[in-house]
Motif scaffolding. Structure first.
Motif, mmCIF file in Angstrom:
data_model
loop_
_atom_site.group_PDB
_atom_site.id
_atom_site.type_symbol
_atom_site.label_atom_id
_atom_site.label_comp_id
_atom_site.label_asym_id
_atom_site.label_seq_id
_atom_site.Cartn_x
_atom_site.Cartn_y
_atom_site.Cartn_z
ATOM 1 N N LEU A 255 0.790 -1.339 -0.093
ATOM 2 C CA LEU A 255 0.040 0.151 0.055
ATOM 3 C C LEU A 255 1.006 1.159 0.016
ATOM 4 O O LEU A 255 0.608 2.130 -0.707
ATOM 5 C CB LEU A 255 -0.783 -0.046 1.146
ATOM 6 N N LYS A 259 0.697 4.054 -2.841
ATOM 7 C CA LYS A 259 -0.018 5.368 -2.481
ATOM 8 C C LYS A 259 1.225 6.427 -2.378
ATOM 9 O O LYS A 259 0.997 7.708 -3.025
ATOM 10 C CB LYS A 259 -0.739 5.192 -1.057
ATOM 11 N N PHE A 260 2.348 6.153 -1.677
ATOM 12 C CA PHE A 260 3.176 7.036 -1.636
ATOM 13 C C PHE A 260 4.724 6.801 -2.237
ATOM 14 O O PHE A 260 5.496 7.789 -2.129
ATOM 15 C CB PHE A 260 3.605 7.376 -0.123
#
Length: 449
Positions: A255, A259-260
């Protein structure tokens, strides 16, 4: 709708298994009418290591695609990759018995068959024999020799080799899932079909398909496949690094990456922090985005350098072999932020992200045109081409039925299929080399049971 109007591609990947159903619309574009996706549990780096789990994942993806399209799937085209794949260049020739007749499909078939007899390392099998350029009586750089006169037919071949056991295991999984295997295609070739334009293939381009477990490479120049390679790491290794480097669980690492994550550490400021909940009441962890992108960057640089080494091995530094169109990145890993800039920085080559919308109908769902589905779209396209040539073949055969009814009467059902194939090959000159290989491969799998 008839079964032969549609085609099904099955992409057995390390992280996901995708079943995609497509058909050609009236404008010759591919229309995706159903898609099924399941988590791949029994595959490691493109190689099946748990038969039962792989069968279950295939069945789940197929059921989802059937529910999505309202169609029943019976046969599929499967993509093959994995660290056991390697390619080599080979030259071979035949001396034709009758130079006064023009070269036809049979001569090319004979020449390709000769290459199939090459002695491989123990446990290896030739997957594809792809003719690159032909020579007729010493005249070089002929792309299509059919219809020409000549006594000696020569060709350079791109030969793709893989492990017999790995190929058999995939065949076994597909059969046990209740499906018929119509053909096997090398995944980099399928992805290339989906995302590259003809102009790029002519100018010279390297397609890099970054999957979960492997990174596939296919190099084209002058419209011809020149080099293929499979590098045994992909997006999963990046996730693994984040997991180790930040001491978090895999799900959180994945994740974080999506996402980042960024492949370029210079982007993030030092004070950008993401907080990750701790396990079972433990303190949450704080991770700076700069550190995260440093971890990602280290692994991305390694993957791209490996790919660049393969491109140099092909001979990109020579003026004649220069890849003018540069790199095309596709696959799930290509969605990583700033990957394009990182690849350009390391290789100095023009780079773009490849979306499989080149040959898709305009009505196609935007999700399907994601780089994640490049291989699946390519497999559907290959299958549609494959089906078309089969239909062409049956049309050719029906034209000959009236003229050669005596010949048909002589055919005995006890004959071996190979003999029958040989006797009919004179009449079916249009049958492509790939179709012939697919039939042989099917026999090979049946006998392996």
């Amino acid at each position: 709708m008839e079964q032969n109007d549609i085609a099904v591609g099955l992409d057995i990947g390390t992280t996901k298994i995708v079943a995609m159903i497509g058909r050609k619309n009236e404008y010759g574009k591919v229309e995706i009418i159903g898609i099924g996706k399941s988590k791949s549990l029994g595959v490691h780096r493109g190689v099946v290591n748990n038969i039962t789990q792989t069968i279950q994942s295939i069945q789940q993806a197929i059921q989802e695609a059937e529910a999505d399209s309202g169609l029943k799937i019976s046969e599929v085209v499967v993509g093959i990759a994995g660290q056991h794949i390697r390619s080599l260049q080979h030259s071979d020739y035949i001396t034709r018995q009758n130079p006064d007749e023009v070269i036809d499909g049979d001569d090319i078939h004979t020449l390709c068959n000769q290459v199939h007899k090459l002695v491989m390392l123990p446990g290896e099998e030739i997957i594809h024999v792809l003719p690159q350029e032909f020579k007729v009586d010493g005249q070089a750089e002929i792309k299509e020799p059919i219809g020409m006169y000549g006594g000696r037919l020569e060709a350079n071949f791109h030969v793709v080799v893989g492990q017999v056991s790995s190929i058999r295991n995939i065949g076994r999984c597909v059969k046990s899932a209740g499906l018929e295997l119509s053909a096997v295609t090398l995944e980099p070739l399928a992805s290339a079909n989906a995302v590259l334009s003809q102009e790029e293939k002519e100018a010279g381009v390297a397609l890099i398909d970054i999957g979960g477990g492997t990174t596939d490479l296919a190099i084209f120049k002058d419209g011809i496949i020149r080099h293929t390679a499979v590098i045994p790491f992909g997006g999963n290794v990046i996730t693994e690094d984040i997991k180790e480097g930040c001491s978090i669980i895999e799900k959180q690492a994945e994740l974080l990456k999506i996402k980042f994550g960024s492949a370029w550490p210079g982007e993030n400021k030092d004070n950008e922090i993401v907080s990750i909940p701790g396990l079972r009441g433990r303190e949450p962890k704080e991770i700076t985005l700069k550190n995260l992108s440093k971890i990602i960057n280290a692994r991305v640089v390694e993957i791209i350098e490996q790919v660049y080494l393969e491109i140099k091995n092909y001979g990109h530094d020579e003026q004649k072999k220069k890849l003018i169109a540069g790199l095309v990145l596709t696959g799930g890993g290509a969605q990583l932020k700033h990957l394009k800039q990182t690849a350009e920085y390391i290789t100095g080559m023009d780079t773009r992200i490849g979306y499989p919308n080149e040959h898709l109908a305009g009505t196609t769902d935007s999700e399907t045109t994601s780089p994640v589905y490049a291989t699946a779209v390519g497999l559907v396209m290959n299958s549609l081409e494959h089906g078309k040539s089969n239909m062409q073949e049956s049309a050719d055969l029906s034209e000959h039925v009236e003229d050669e009814s005596d010949y048909a009467g002589e055919q005995d059902h006890d004959h071996e299929p190979e003999e029958h194939e040989e006797s009919t090959s004179k009449r079916v000159a249009k049958k492509s080399i790939f179709d012939k290989w697919a039939e042989k491969f099917k026999d090979f799998l049946d006998n392996a049971e």
